[in-house]
Design an enzyme around this catalytic site. Structure first.
Site, PDB file in Angstrom:
ATOM      1  N   ARG A  45       0.828  -1.214   0.000  1.00 53.37           N
ATOM      2  CA  ARG A  45       0.000   0.000   0.000  1.00 53.37           C
ATOM      3  C   ARG A  45       0.855   1.254   0.000  1.00 53.37           C
ATOM      4  NH1 ARG A  45      -3.269   2.792   4.248  1.00 53.37           N
ATOM      5  NH2 ARG A  45      -5.206   3.552   3.320  1.00 53.37           N
ATOM      6  N   ILE A  71      -6.905   8.080  -0.048  1.00 50.08           N
ATOM      7  CA  ILE A  71      -6.815   6.640  -0.308  1.00 50.08           C
ATOM      8  C   ILE A  71      -7.684   6.003   0.770  1.00 50.08           C
ATOM      9  CG2 ILE A  71      -4.690   6.452   1.103  1.00 50.08           C
ATOM     10  CD1 ILE A  71      -3.767   4.156  -0.673  1.00 50.08           C
ATOM     11  N   SER A  72      -8.543   5.068   0.389  1.00 51.90           N
ATOM     12  CA  SER A  72      -9.455   4.472   1.365  1.00 51.90           C
ATOM     13  C   SER A  72      -8.683   3.646   2.383  1.00 51.90           C
ATOM     14  CB  SER A  72     -10.460   3.557   0.651  1.00 51.90           C
ATOM     15  OG  SER A  72     -11.130   4.266  -0.362  1.00 51.90           O
ATOM     16  N   GLN A  73      -9.279   3.496   3.579  1.00 49.42           N
ATOM     17  CA  GLN A  73      -8.611   2.703   4.618  1.00 49.42           C
ATOM     18  C   GLN A  73      -8.624   1.223   4.216  1.00 49.42           C
ATOM     19  OE1 GLN A  73     -12.145   3.463   7.491  1.00 49.42           O
ATOM     20  NE2 GLN A  73     -10.966   1.830   8.435  1.00 49.42           N
ATOM     21  N   PRO A  74      -7.615   0.450   4.639  1.00 54.79           N
ATOM     22  CA  PRO A  74      -7.533  -0.944   4.211  1.00 54.79           C
ATOM     23  C   PRO A  74      -8.818  -1.746   4.443  1.00 54.79           C
ATOM     24  CG  PRO A  74      -5.488  -0.312   5.258  1.00 54.79           C
ATOM     25  CD  PRO A  74      -6.425   0.859   5.411  1.00 54.79           C
TER      26      PRO A  74
END
Ligand code: SAH
Length: 232
Positions: A45, A71-74
């Site tokens: 990431r 960026i979206s969270q995992p």
């Protein structure tokens, strides 16, 4: 896997341990699809982030990627991919909102081909570079407003919308094959939290029977940047 993936090894961010911790956390948070967990384990990431933020890449949080986007969270990336798969193999997938390209890279691990569109040109260029660095060849990125629609002939097994809206983009539904689904953070204007409409991950499935109806299922509450019209 491309050798370049290891180019940040010096700072220890791609260590097996860091990644393994993220996977363990995703399991604790309820992600069950092993195909998704393997994809999350395979894609670094940190390469999708600016250098100053790389050390935070494996925290479970959304991070800025420029132009006011994130960026979206995992967990969100894993959950949307799990919902898109619904336990089935995906051939073609359409993603609206490439952003950093991280969700795109995860989708590219679990699908045959990924079409992704992003409205901000600056982000398209960056995402294209990151995906090329990873050696991913089954992704097509375009700079466009993803809600305008695509060639009539485009048919996919899943559509993943990674920006929030209170209006279902209905003209995308025609691109779903029977049994295929759209995963979208859909806001309910009537339920508000701190003045903002509350978004829920929502799955819209095109039923396989001849009625061609759509079924809507609501999942976890989430927070996404808005789906906006036009290109920038
Ligand atoms: N999955 C991405 C999330 C990016 S944030 C990641 O993990 O990095 C959502 C993105 O959707 C933003 O980059 C935003 O510019 C883009 N977006 C918003 N409205 C759009 C539209 N109509 N068409 C295409 N992209 C859009």
């Amino acid at each position: 896997m491309n050798k370049d993936w290891n180019r940040f090894n010096g700072i220890g961010m791609v260590s097996a341990r860091t990644r393994a911790r993220m996977i363990a956390r995703l399991r604790e948070q309820g992600i069950q699809d092993e195909v998704v967990l393997a994809a999350m384990n395979a894609v670094p990431r940190h390469i999708f982030l600016e250098e100053g933020l790389m050390t935070r890449a494996y925290e479970d949080t959304a991070l800025p990627i420029g132009r006011g986007q994130t960026i979206s969270q995992p967990w969100v990336v894993a959950r949307m991919t799990e919902l898109a798969r619904s336990g089935k193999n995906l051939h073609e997938v359409l993603e609206i909102g490439t952003g950093s390209g991280y969700q795109t890279a995860i989708l590219a691990q679990v699908a045959g081909r990924v079409y992704t569109v992003e409205r901000i040109g600056h982000l398209v260029a960056r995402a294209r570079r990151h995906l090329r660095d990873l050696g991913l060849t089954n992704v097509a990125i375009s700079h466009a407003d993803g809600c305008v629609g695509f060639a009539e002939t485009l048919e996919v097994d899943a559509i993943v919308v990674t920006a929030g809206t209170s209006v279902l983009p209905e003209n995308l539904l025609k691109h779903l094959r029977p049994g295929a689904r759209m995963v979208i953070p859909l806001a309910d204007d009537k339920t508000r939290h701190e003045g903002e409409p509350v978004q829920h991950l929502t799955v819209v499935t095109k039923t396989g029977d001849e009625s061609n109806n759509f079924r809507e299922q609501k999942f976890e509450a989430v927070r996404f940047v808005p789906l906006l019209p036009g290109v920038a």
